[in-house]
Design an enzyme around this catalytic site. Structure first.
Site, mmCIF file in Angstrom:
data_model
loop_
_atom_site.group_PDB
_atom_site.id
_atom_site.type_symbol
_atom_site.label_atom_id
_atom_site.label_comp_id
_atom_site.label_asym_id
_atom_site.label_seq_id
_atom_site.Cartn_x
_atom_site.Cartn_y
_atom_site.Cartn_z
ATOM 1 N N TYR A 142 0.822 -1.206 0.000
ATOM 2 C CA TYR A 142 0.000 0.000 0.000
ATOM 3 C C TYR A 142 0.861 1.262 0.000
ATOM 4 O O TYR A 142 0.465 2.278 -0.543
ATOM 5 C CB TYR A 142 -0.893 0.036 1.255
ATOM 6 C CG TYR A 142 -2.217 -0.663 1.122
ATOM 7 C CD1 TYR A 142 -2.284 -2.011 0.824
ATOM 8 C CD2 TYR A 142 -3.413 0.024 1.316
ATOM 9 C CE1 TYR A 142 -3.497 -2.656 0.726
ATOM 10 C CE2 TYR A 142 -4.636 -0.603 1.216
ATOM 11 C CZ TYR A 142 -4.673 -1.946 0.919
ATOM 12 O OH TYR A 142 -5.882 -2.578 0.819
ATOM 13 N N LYS A 189 3.033 -15.318 2.369
ATOM 14 C CA LYS A 189 3.291 -16.028 1.107
ATOM 15 C C LYS A 189 4.802 -16.267 1.070
ATOM 16 O O LYS A 189 5.511 -15.812 0.169
ATOM 17 C CB LYS A 189 2.783 -15.165 -0.066
ATOM 18 C CG LYS A 189 2.800 -15.853 -1.410
ATOM 19 C CD LYS A 189 1.709 -16.891 -1.588
ATOM 20 C CE LYS A 189 1.898 -17.640 -2.894
ATOM 21 N NZ LYS A 189 0.987 -18.782 -3.054
ATOM 22 N N ASP A 221 -2.998 -18.122 0.121
ATOM 23 C CA ASP A 221 -3.969 -18.799 -0.752
ATOM 24 C C ASP A 221 -4.671 -19.919 0.013
ATOM 25 O O ASP A 221 -5.892 -20.084 -0.049
ATOM 26 C CB ASP A 221 -3.314 -19.308 -2.051
ATOM 27 C CG ASP A 221 -1.991 -20.030 -1.835
ATOM 28 O OD1 ASP A 221 -1.473 -20.036 -0.693
ATOM 29 O OD2 ASP A 221 -1.472 -20.614 -2.807
ATOM 30 N N ASP A 245 -6.405 -7.039 4.128
ATOM 31 C CA ASP A 245 -7.534 -6.382 3.468
ATOM 32 C C ASP A 245 -8.434 -7.438 2.821
ATOM 33 O O ASP A 245 -9.659 -7.435 2.992
ATOM 34 C CB ASP A 245 -6.983 -5.416 2.401
ATOM 35 C CG ASP A 245 -8.082 -4.711 1.643
ATOM 36 O OD1 ASP A 245 -9.039 -4.250 2.291
ATOM 37 O OD2 ASP A 245 -7.996 -4.630 0.400
ATOM 38 N N ASP A 249 -12.321 -9.090 4.220
ATOM 39 C CA ASP A 249 -13.582 -9.036 3.456
ATOM 40 C C ASP A 249 -14.142 -10.442 3.285
ATOM 41 O O ASP A 249 -15.339 -10.673 3.396
ATOM 42 C CB ASP A 249 -13.366 -8.408 2.070
ATOM 43 C CG ASP A 249 -13.701 -6.922 2.041
ATOM 44 O OD1 ASP A 249 -13.553 -6.273 3.094
ATOM 45 O OD2 ASP A 249 -14.104 -6.418 0.979
HETATM 46 C C1 IPM Z 1 -10.340 -1.209 4.065
HETATM 47 C C2 IPM Z 1 -10.574 -0.572 2.735
HETATM 48 C C3 IPM Z 1 -9.413 0.352 2.416
HETATM 49 C C4 IPM Z 1 -8.166 -0.501 2.340
HETATM 50 C C5 IPM Z 1 -9.602 1.190 1.139
HETATM 51 C C6 IPM Z 1 -10.858 2.012 1.184
HETATM 52 C C7 IPM Z 1 -8.404 2.060 0.857
HETATM 53 O O1 IPM Z 1 -10.771 -1.536 1.760
HETATM 54 O O2 IPM Z 1 -10.208 -0.463 5.065
HETATM 55 O O3 IPM Z 1 -10.290 -2.437 4.130
HETATM 56 O O4 IPM Z 1 -7.880 -1.092 1.295
HETATM 57 O O5 IPM Z 1 -7.460 -0.570 3.348
HETATM 58 MG MG MG Z 2 -10.861 -3.506 2.511
#
Ligand code: IPM
Ligand code: MG
Length: 371
Positions: A142, A189, A221, A245, A249
């Site tokens: 990032y 990884k 993975d 990240d 999710d």
């Molecule tokens: C998160 C989001 C952020 C990230 C984005 C909005 C930059 O997806 O907080 O998980 O990738 O960290």
């Molecule tokens: Mg995110």
């Protein structure tokens, strides 16, 4: 306790859900006799529209000088579909994390009993899942050097980590594991990436100081697969920025809705609390956004300041809302409540937890009684 809280509600559904989190915190302040002072500031697309900058200096200064930051969401489709936009809302969030030194992002994932059948995953797979993800937040790909060749046909993003960056979050993750089920899984990884091999080396070394914690290593993975095959095997997951990240999710489907997942981002001096969902622009202003992730982020704020009973009051109210199915359409298709009504119920429950459950539905929905 007196707390100054910067409120950065941001874009899309951010303001709607953050308003509910503030209501819950005000109810806690009322019930437990605290003084929470909220100060709003701009961030994200709305800040670009008003000032040209996704993180205006005033906002950064306010955040650096308050006790905590309550964050909503950022992002706007007009930027998502324009890869050459000179400024983007996300830059505001990334800069904020970096400038405030918020290197550890903590994302709890839990399968609530009352919601288990809402998840697309089978009950027997997700039952008992209770994970705390420790995602490194200010390093890695990032923030590494970004390059685009002059002719625009070759691009690169550098993934760089130092031993010190790995150590500071690893200690937090091990300490968290000691207070939980004493298991830590490092997701990396290391079969391919040099940076991951450094993570493994550093974490293995640190593990020696936490001999009550069992440590386990998983390639990302495989971890992605294990997350949906057998998520209850995980306790604390420690990982670098981008893997965290993605994995978080993915993990959100276990809870039945991404609208439930809260997070805390902490550093040595500052802290910020935000739902992990995005700005969900299609839902803006419709009253359909789930405020629970924002409200649970407020509970994490209270926990951070050791206000445990106060945090539990919020969590109990959330659990009651889930139990009575007083929820938004993501969890309740047939008879959904609006974002605000869910917030009203939770607020009222914090203020009057002793009311009988049977009367709750009738008494409280649609009224915010005391404050
Ligand atoms: C998160 C989001 C952020 C990230 C984005 C909005 C930059 O997806 O907080 O998980 O990738 O960290
Ligand atoms: Mg995110």
């Amino acid at each position: 306790m007196k707390l100054d809280i910067a409120v950065l509600s941001g874009d899309g559904i951010g303001p709607e859900v953050t308003a509910q989190a503030i209501k819950a915190l005000e109810a806690v302040a009322h019930s437990f006799d605290h003084n929470f002072i909220f100060k709003e500031a701009l961030v994200g697309a709305i800040a670009i529209d008003k000032t040209g900058n996704p993180l205006p200096n005033e906002t950064l200064e306010l955040c650096a000088n308050t006790d905590a930051v309550l964050f909503g969401a950022i992002g706007d489709p007009k930027y998502d579909n324009n890869p050459s936009a000179p400024v983007r809302p996300e830059q505001g969030l990334l800069k904020l994390r970096k400038e405030l030194g918020l290197y550890a992002n903590i994302r709890p994932v839990k399968a609530y009993d009352t919601l288990i059948d809402k998840s697309p995953l089978k009950r027997e797979i997700i039952e008992g899942t209770d994970i705390s993800i420790y995602r490194e937040l200010t390093g890695g790909i990032y923030f590494g050097k970004k390059e685009l060749s002059d002719d625009g046909t070759v691009a690169s993003d550098l993934c760089e980590y130092s031993q010190a960056e790995i150590e500071r979050i690893a200690h937090l993750a091990f300490k968290a594991a000691q207070k939980r089920r004493k298991k830590l899984t490092l997701v990396d990884k290391a079969n391919v990436l040099e940076s991951s091999r450094l993570w493994r080396k550093v974490v293995t070394e640190i593990a020696k100081g936490y001999d009550d914690v069992t440590i386990d290593f998983l390639f990302v993975d495989n971890a992605a697969m294990q997350m949906i095959l057998n998520p209850s095997q995980f306790d604390v997951i420690l990982t670098e920025n981008m893997f965290g990240d993605i994995i978080s999710d993915e993990a959100s489907v276990i809870g039945g809705s991404i609208g439930l997942l809260a997070s805390a981002s902490v550093g040595d001096t500052c802290c910020m609390f935000e739902p992990i969902h995005g700005s969900y622009p299609q839902a803006t202003g419709k009253g359909i956004a789930n405020p629970i992730a924002a409200i649970l982020s407020a509970a994490m704020l209270l926990e951070h300041f050791d206000l445990i009973n106060e945090a539990n009051a919020i969590k109990a109210a959330v659990e009651k809302a889930l139990e009575l199915n007083l929820t938004t359409p993501d969890l309740n298709n047939n008879n959904p409540l609006t974002t605000e009504k869910v917030g009203d119920f939770i607020t009222d429950y914090i203020l009057n937890p002793e009311d009988s459950n049977l009367n709750f539905e009738n008494i409280h929905v649609g009224q915010s009684t005391i404050i």
